[in-house]
Design an enzyme around this catalytic site. Structure first.
Site, PDB file in Angstrom:
ATOM      1  N   HIS A   1       0.830  -1.218   0.000  1.00  0.00           N
ATOM      2  CA  HIS A   1       0.000   0.000   0.000  1.00  0.00           C
ATOM      3  C   HIS A   1       0.863   1.266   0.000  1.00  0.00           C
ATOM      4  O   HIS A   1       0.467   2.299   0.544  1.00  0.00           O
ATOM      5  CB  HIS A   1      -0.963   0.009   1.192  1.00  0.00           C
ATOM      6  CG  HIS A   1      -1.954  -1.113   1.166  1.00  0.00           C
ATOM      7  ND1 HIS A   1      -3.099  -1.095   0.397  1.00  0.00           N
ATOM      8  CD2 HIS A   1      -1.959  -2.299   1.805  1.00  0.00           C
ATOM      9  CE1 HIS A   1      -3.770  -2.214   0.569  1.00  0.00           C
ATOM     10  NE2 HIS A   1      -3.094  -2.972   1.417  1.00  0.00           N
TER      11      HIS A   1
ATOM     12  N   ASN B   1     -10.466  -3.039   1.778  1.00  0.00           N
ATOM     13  CA  ASN B   1     -10.007  -3.162   0.394  1.00  0.00           C
ATOM     14  C   ASN B   1     -11.191  -3.001  -0.538  1.00  0.00           C
ATOM     15  O   ASN B   1     -12.347  -3.040  -0.104  1.00  0.00           O
ATOM     16  CB  ASN B   1      -9.357  -4.530   0.146  1.00  0.00           C
ATOM     17  CG  ASN B   1      -7.922  -4.608   0.640  1.00  0.00           C
ATOM     18  OD1 ASN B   1      -7.304  -3.598   0.969  1.00  0.00           O
ATOM     19  ND2 ASN B   1      -7.379  -5.807   0.696  1.00  0.00           N
TER      20      ASN B   1
END
Length: 695
Positions: free
Chosen positions: A83, A156
């Site tokens: 990320h 997510n």
């Protein structure tokens, strides 16, 4: 349109002087700030180091130089292992329906109250400098600054994950990251090590098929769903537990890019999604999501044909409907990218009283891993004192010292229990966080995977068979592309064996496209079920017909009709779209003498950046542009990406006639303004099989 251009240069009014070498010195006046060092010492010259003579050596005593360079050399902190590539915005969350029956958490019980939030979107596999549009999972993490402490909903854009146990996470990421001996590919799963790992790990099959779907190529952050992945617990005032999964539903609807489009966007604008978020907020077109919950009891969970503690399984909305309870609006871009977007620290363990954890083994590992990551990246357990991470409610504790400690406790007491300072904070049995009093089984301690986690193919089968024919073709084509990058034959063969368990037709399509024979099906650890299909799993099938949050590109040149441009611009804006002007040059004079500034030149603003395109150019300009490959690509790409095109007569005569563009229902003359606006709200998927090979 950007017109009435102002060419007055404010630098002329900034008290400029020029040095011996012609360098510019802008001097502070009585009403302007004076540049200082970090210690507050005014700086006399920010252009030259202190030297022993004009051509002599630089002197070590130049503390202003040393401070400036030293700070610059230390500007970077370790990027996130995953990320790393992220974009974020501030906003607020407002609860519209109370869950007081299920939880004591104020954020989920007090309707009408606006709670500040900070939301970060990210890709998973690439580094901080990678592109926005790879085929990848997207992070969707929100920090709620509640009056009971921060709540980090770490989500997510896919409702499941690749693995069932956190101990496998390093293996997954090592496999998908650039291969260690060669350092590539970046931000890509199309390589041998990734497919070697997943083909030997059947639990990855469900998230893998989502990764091969259109969900892995979101059109924008505002058109992306978010999912908590794990089951959490809600605890009410009686201590009763209800399981919950959280869902973010985009008001703009779910929409994705075409793979060819995503590839070209990554070259034209690697910051495509980040720029879209910034420009939408700047334009007042604030991204908005509804927050929904799936609520279910332990008894209801026992009836599911899967284990809800398995992070590779989703709960179909037909089984447990999503109850909408609130909305989130992002309305302010960060003031400083590093201070906020880069330093924000999300941890799933940050929850207020009334929210608790389940026994999902992947979640349990994340509760440790995220905190450990922040200690590594931000250098100290005092990362919570960085403004973007600090609670906005009152907080007090006995923690002290450590690297970058910013608080100055005015007490002799930093321990508990104590009797020397009655003003120090103490625990609260009534208001404090409580864990669910779960009755644990009498199982033997051991490293054992639950048998209820063994079905790895039923939900991937449900997902694939729930898609529209267009989406199924995209999935098959994605598998084909990815596996075509795998050089080890037996890995490709192994993967086809898994696809046979998911869907025989899918396996055949991929094998045929790769020119391979079908192997025996992979061995299934549990019987494969034909689960009921679920329409909410679609992308194309549930994309709303709307221009809100979409971008229209209008191609103009010297002498283009101002009135015609304004007509299309006004019609698009009225439907909630944003508009950008594209031209061969940066500034253009229109037919009425108005000088405007283009947002993009044709060579730098390809049609992949827009959801629909319009061409308003005069014959002499059309003749010139017809010789330009960027212009031809501008129209051809719009066509092969199934977008609406509105054209003028000159465009038709000199450009479209050169291209293999069929005048279908989505290719219309300027006179059909209403038709174009309606077409621009969607893609013409019937065109796709005519313009590209699909598996």
């Amino acid at each position: 349109m950007k017109k009435n251009l102002d060419n007055n240069d404010p630098a002329k009014n900034m008290n400029a002087e020029f040095g011996n070498g012609g360098e510019t010195h802008q001097r502070a006046g009585e009403d302007s700030k004076v540049l200082t060092t970090q210690q507050g010492v005014p700086v006399s010259d920010n252009q030259n180091s202190l030297k022993a003579g004009p051509r002599g050596p630089v002197l070590l005593e130049d503390f202003a130089l040393r401070e400036k360079i030293t700070h610059f050399d230390h500007e970077r902190i370790p990027e996130r292992v995953v990320h790393a590539r992220g974009s974020a915005a501030h906003g607020y969350f407002e609860l519209t329906e109370s869950l007081a029956e299920y939880t004591t958490a104020n954020i989920l019980t007090e309707t009408g109250k606006q709670t500040p939030v900070f939301t970060r979107f990210s890709t998973v596999a690439g580094n901080k400098g990678s592109k926005d549009t790879p085929r990848d999972v997207r992070g969707f993490s929100t920090k709620f600054y509640t009056d009971e402490g921060n709540w980090d909903l770490v989500a997510n854009n896919m409702p499941i994950f690749f693995i069932q146990d956190a101990i496998k996470f390093p293996d997954l990421i090592h496999a998908v990251k650039p291969e260690p001996d060669r350092g590539f590919p970046q931000a890509a799963s199309a390589h041998d090590t990734f497919w070697d790992f997943v083909s030997l790990s059947p639990e990855t099959m469900h998230n893998l098929i989502w990764l091969m779907s259109d969900r892995a190529l979101p059109r924008s952050f505002s058109m992306m769903e978010g999912f908590s992945i794990h089951s959490f617990r809600l605890l009410n005032k009686e201590g009763r537990s209800t399981f919950v999964r959280f869902h973010w539903k985009p008001v703009a609807g779910v929409q994705s890019l075409i793979w060819d489009e995503a590839v070209k966007i990554s070259g034209a604008d690697p910051d495509y999604n980040r720029r879209d978020l910034f420009e939408a907020i700047e334009a007042g077109d604030y991204p908005e999501w509804q927050l929904g919950v799936q609520l279910f009891t332990e008894e209801e969970a026992d009836q599911f044909p899967f284990d809800h503690l398995d992070a590779t399984k989703l709960i179909p909305e037909e089984t447990v409907p999503v109850k909408i309870i609130g909305k989130m609006v992002l309305n302010r871009y960060p003031d400083n990218f590093f201070a906020e977007t880069e330093q924000v620290a999300f941890c799933p363990s940050h929850v207020p009283p009334g929210i608790d954890f389940s026994n999902d083994p992947l979640l349990q590992g994340r509760l440790f891993s995220y905190l450990d990551t922040q200690l590594s990246r931000l250098g100290s357990p005092n990362f919570a004192q960085i403004p973007i991470n600090a609670p906005k409610c009152p907080f007090a504790n006995n923690q002290k010292d450590g690297h970058m400690q910013m608080r100055v406790p005015k007490t002799r007491v930093l321990y508990d229990p104590q009797s020397l300072d009655p003003e120090r904070p103490r625990e609260s049995a009534e208001r404090g966080f409580k864990s669910f009093n779960e009755k644990l089984d009498d199982g033997v301690k051991g490293r054992i995977r639950a048998e209820s986690f063994a079905d790895h193919y039923s939900q991937p089968r449900m997902f694939y068979r729930s898609q529209t024919p267009e989406e199924q073709a995209h999935i098959a084509t994605a598998y084909t592309f990815e596996l075509s990058k795998v050089d080890t034959p037996y890995i490709r063969t192994r993967m086809l064996g898994h696809l046979r368990q998911i869907d025989e037709e899918l396996a055949n399509r991929v094998a045929k496209a790769l020119g391979m024979e079908l192997p025996e099906p992979a061995e299934a650890a549990a019987p494969v079920q034909d689960l009921a299909l679920s329409k909410p799993l679609q992308t194309i099938g549930v994309t709303p017909k709307t221009l809100k949050s979409r971008m229209i590109g209008i191609l103009v040149a010297e002498g283009s009709s101002h009135a015609e441009i304004k007509k299309f611009e006004d019609a698009a804006l009225q439907e909630g779209a944003r508009v950008k002007i594209v031209s061969p040059s940066k500034e253009v004079v229109l037919d009425d003498g108005t000088r405007i500034q283009a947002d993009e030149r044709v060579s730098g603003g390809p049609s992949v950046l827009f959801d629909a395109v319009v061409s308003i150019i005069m014959p002499d300009q059309a003749k010139k542009m017809a010789k330009d490959s960027a212009t031809l690509d501008w129209f051809n790409d719009a066509y092969v990406h199934c977008k609406a095109i509105a054209y003028c007569g000159a465009t038709d005569e000199f450009i479209l006639s050169k291209l293999p563009i069929e005048k279908d229902a989505f290719v219309t003359p300027l006179a059909d303004l209403d038709t174009f606006i309606e077409n621009a709200k969607q893609r013409l998927w019937e065109r796709e099989p005519k313009v590209r090979d699909l598996a």
